[in-house]
Enzyme design. Structure first.
Site, PDB file in Angstrom:
ATOM      1  N   CYS A 166     -28.693  28.446 -46.300  1.00  0.00           N
ATOM      2  CA  CYS A 166     -28.008  28.248 -47.206  1.00  0.00           C
ATOM      3  C   CYS A 166     -27.639  26.854 -47.405  1.00  0.00           C
ATOM      4  O   CYS A 166     -28.232  25.975 -46.677  1.00  0.00           O
ATOM      5  CB  CYS A 166     -26.787  29.034 -47.305  1.00  0.00           C
ATOM      6  N   ARG A 222     -26.416  30.402 -51.701  1.00  0.00           N
ATOM      7  CA  ARG A 222     -26.844  31.645 -50.784  1.00  0.00           C
ATOM      8  C   ARG A 222     -28.183  32.158 -50.848  1.00  0.00           C
ATOM      9  O   ARG A 222     -28.780  32.562 -51.886  1.00  0.00           O
ATOM     10  CB  ARG A 222     -25.972  32.771 -50.993  1.00  0.00           C
ATOM     11  N   SER A 229     -29.871  35.320 -49.032  1.00  0.00           N
ATOM     12  CA  SER A 229     -29.416  36.322 -48.428  1.00  0.00           C
ATOM     13  C   SER A 229     -30.292  36.971 -47.379  1.00  0.00           C
ATOM     14  O   SER A 229     -31.423  37.134 -47.516  1.00  0.00           O
ATOM     15  CB  SER A 229     -29.157  37.662 -49.573  1.00  0.00           C
ATOM     16  N   ILE A 230     -29.806  37.151 -46.187  1.00  0.00           N
ATOM     17  CA  ILE A 230     -30.500  37.584 -44.881  1.00  0.00           C
ATOM     18  C   ILE A 230     -30.032  38.849 -44.196  1.00  0.00           C
ATOM     19  O   ILE A 230     -30.506  39.515 -43.922  1.00  0.00           O
ATOM     20  CB  ILE A 230     -30.833  36.063 -43.902  1.00  0.00           C
ATOM     21  N   ASN A 242     -23.872  27.353 -43.247  1.00  0.00           N
ATOM     22  CA  ASN A 242     -25.390  27.493 -43.568  1.00  0.00           C
ATOM     23  C   ASN A 242     -25.900  27.892 -42.064  1.00  0.00           C
ATOM     24  O   ASN A 242     -25.612  27.024 -41.179  1.00  0.00           O
ATOM     25  CB  ASN A 242     -25.842  26.075 -44.013  1.00  0.00           C
ATOM     26  N   GLY A 243     -26.743  28.690 -41.897  1.00  0.00           N
ATOM     27  CA  GLY A 243     -27.396  29.003 -40.790  1.00  0.00           C
ATOM     28  C   GLY A 243     -27.263  30.822 -40.511  1.00  0.00           C
ATOM     29  O   GLY A 243     -27.157  31.402 -41.206  1.00  0.00           O
ATOM     30  N   GLU A 244     -27.437  31.009 -38.954  1.00  0.00           N
ATOM     31  CA  GLU A 244     -27.444  32.077 -38.620  1.00  0.00           C
ATOM     32  C   GLU A 244     -26.831  32.375 -37.070  1.00  0.00           C
ATOM     33  O   GLU A 244     -27.114  31.522 -36.272  1.00  0.00           O
ATOM     34  CB  GLU A 244     -28.752  32.800 -38.453  1.00  0.00           C
TER      35      GLU A 244
END
Length: 630
Positions: free
Chosen positions: A2, A50, A52-53, A75-77
């Protein structure tokens, strides 16, 4: 993946203008084309774009806790979010979504600023805690995700995932930082924490900022560093076995997604290792992507195809013209500040290809930094062995004189370029390594800048970036020290910046399992002899992979993404080089000695010298200047 933005009034009084926040957010639309959201209250505005993941239906941001007193843009995972959620539920927290974003919100409520120590992943986020009147900003340990910030002319703290978001804020300071210019022409990028602008900064990897209403702007605080803490005695066989297990676990953690997932596959060691691990972890064929070049001198697609065949991947490859210079102006727009890694062009193309098939791609970035895989690591250690035989008091005058009188030989192999070697040997390890990695060495930068610009530097030299990191390095082992310097400069400033901008330009999320911080910590503790053995870099990595990959994948010479700059500047881009470098934007800047710039262009285009790297740097800088005045 994002994009995030925000505005914070340290006095806690001002009403944030929705139009301004929206404009900042939309400058990053490409980072998150699926959805956008804003939150505004007195003194604070947060924005989010966004891609979307995970948790596609309920993961919208800005995202709040149960009573709306805490809000985040992220922002990230976070790869361990399920474990975190289970722990936090056990501690009494109530979740309304299944997203990794909400796990951070409750982690903040439970552990405050120490929450970052519990996160495994890549991230840049900002949390506003209304009850504590605190804005908390954080960036992941290795700098995989970017975060820029500045204090504007009206006193507001502003931040964003890209520099272009800050530039959308009225009154954002845009004076060029002379020290950043010096850094750029040494490194080819502007290292953290500087940006090209005096008033804007990058939050350094592994750092946080905690801003409170009514308090002065604080300094960023570190929460992590690459430890380089020796593991103790370990056999080669045990190291190889444990490395395989840890790599497999890191890759598995990075494969969580609710959208199509794949991997880059260049045919090199690092990307092939990632694909091999992915193939062992899924019953479905792995989606792999690579680009080929129409010139065999630049093409390694046959090796990618070999690995794809071995692991029965769903392989996609496209051929790119080696004379793919149509992206020159695009790069200036993507990177916002001067950035001179020419491999950004093929990286952009492979991300473009990957996005046709997947939304998330795993990459092999980080292997060279972890395992001492660069040629410069071998050269630096060879030079260090010579240094160890002679004190600096003798080396400096002897090799310093030889370096000055020996002719420069651009066209011969590096090991025969005695001038470069003599110059490096007259220095200590850090100065010598800086000399080796500098795109424009000291002697060229001394001639490049105008006398007036050199005065504005007030004696500043780009070597100070590396000296600063070396001064706090957690190791005195020579190889570990230069790896540490790479991880503080080259990795976030060049490699990760390149991949982030190229991927996000196509709304593609790229994950880097080899930079999983737990894996990095363990690898950093391995003996240097298991990383660089004689002339073989990545020694233990290759040994661990021998049962999985062929000898020609593991032990052929490293190629990488290279493009024919020298011939471009003498051929199809000849006139463009002259118009750009000898034109008004460069001359009017007052930064350059235009006589020397002209000399470089003339000598390169006549074939007398190879100035392709400096000319590329100047082209990228000129594109930045034109964008600034447009």
């Amino acid at each position: 993946m994002c994009g995030i933005v925000g505005i914070f009034d340290p006095r806690g009084e001002r009403q944030i203008e929705r139009q301004t926040l929206h404009a900042m957010n939309e400058r990053q639309h490409h980072r998150g084309p699926d959805e956008g959201g804003l939150h505004l209250e007195t003194g604070v505005g947060l924005g989010h774009r966004r891609l979307s993941i995970i948790d596609l239906s309920t993961g919208q941001q800005p995202l709040f806790n149960e009573d709306d007193s805490v809000v985040i843009v992220f922002n990230g995972e976070i790869y361990n979010f399920r474990e975190l959620m289970a722990e936090l539920v056990g501690l009494g927290h109530v979740f309304r979504t299944h997203s990794d974003t909400e796990a951070i919100v409750h982690a903040w409520e439970q552990w405050g600023p120490a929450c970052v120590e519990r996160l495994r992943g890549m991230f840049a986020f900002a949390i506003w805690d209304r009850n504590a009147r605190t804005l908390f900003v954080a960036r992941d340990r290795l700098g995989i995700k970017p975060l820029y910030y500045a204090q504007s002319a009206d006193g507001s703290f502003i931040f964003g995932s890209e520099l272009k978001a800050l530039l959308a804020y009225p009154g954002m300071p845009r004076a060029i930082d002379p020290c950043a210019v010096e850094d750029y022409f040494a490194y080819g990028y502007v290292p953290e924490p500087r940006t090209i602008y005096q008033g804007a900064f990058k939050l350094q990897p592994g750092h946080t900022l905690t801003l409170r209403v009514g308090e002065a702007m604080p300094q960023p605080q570190p929460y992590w560093d690459v430890p380089f803490r020796p593991l103790g005695p370990i056999s080669e066989a045990d190291a190889a076995s444990e490395l395989n297990e840890r790599l497999r676990e890191a890759v598995q953690s990075h494969m969580v997604a609710e959208v199509p997932l794949g991997a880059f596959l260049s045919g090199g060691v690092d990307s092939s290792a990632i694909v091999a691990a992915m193939a062992s972890l899924t019953k479905e064929p792995v989606n792999t992507c690579s680009i080929a070049f129409n010139d065999p001198a630049y093409d390694e697609s046959a090796y990618a195809a070999q690995v794809a065949t071995q692991y029965k991947t769903r392989h996609h490859s496209e051929t790119v013209d080696k004379d793919d210079y149509a992206l020159l102006d695009t790069l200036a727009e993507l990177y916002d500040e001067p950035y001179a890694d020419s491999s950004a062009i093929p990286t952009y193309r492979v991300c473009q290809l990957a996005r046709k098939r997947v939304t998330v791609a795993l990459s092999g970035d980080g292997g060279d930094e972890n395992f001492a895989g660069y040629r410069r690591h071998r050269l630096a250690m060879a030079e260090q062995r010579v240094r160890s035989t002679m004190p600096l008091a003798l080396r400096k005058p002897l090799f310093g004189v030889l370096g000055k009188i020996y002719p420069k030989a651009d066209r011969v192999p590096r090991f025969l370029r005695a001038k470069t070697t003599f110059e490096a040997l007259s220095r200590d390890l850090v100065d010598g390594y800086f000399h080796g990695v500098s795109v424009m060495p000291d002697r060229l930068r001394a001639r490049l800048f105008s006398p007036a610009f050199r005065r504005t530097l007030q004696g500043y030299d780009a070597i100070e970036v590396m000296r600063g990191h070396a001064g706090v390095a957690p190791t005195d082992d020579p190889l570990s020290l230069i790896q540490y310097l790479d991880m503080k400069t080259w990795l976030p400033g060049d490699i990760l910046t390149k991949v982030d901008r190229a991927s996000m330009a196509h709304a593609l999320e790229v994950r880097v399992p080899l930079l999983d911080h737990q894996l990095v910590e363990w690898i950093s503790g391995l003996p240097s002899s298991l990383k660089l053995r004689g002339q073989e870099g990545k020694y233990i990595f290759k040994k661990a992979l021998e049962p999985q990959l062929s000898q020609d994948i593991l032990y052929r010479d490293k190629m990488g993404f290279s493009i024919p700059l020298a011939s471009w500047f003498r051929g199809p881009l000849r006139q463009r080089v002259r118009e750009a470098l000898l034109g008004p934007a460069m001359a009017d800047s007052g930064i350059f000695d235009m006589g020397f710039v002209t000399e470089m262009v003339e000598q390169h285009q006549s074939g007398r010298r190879d100035y392709s790297a400096p000319i590329w740097m100047l082209l990228m800088f000129e594109a930045f200047l034109r964008k600034e005045t447009a």
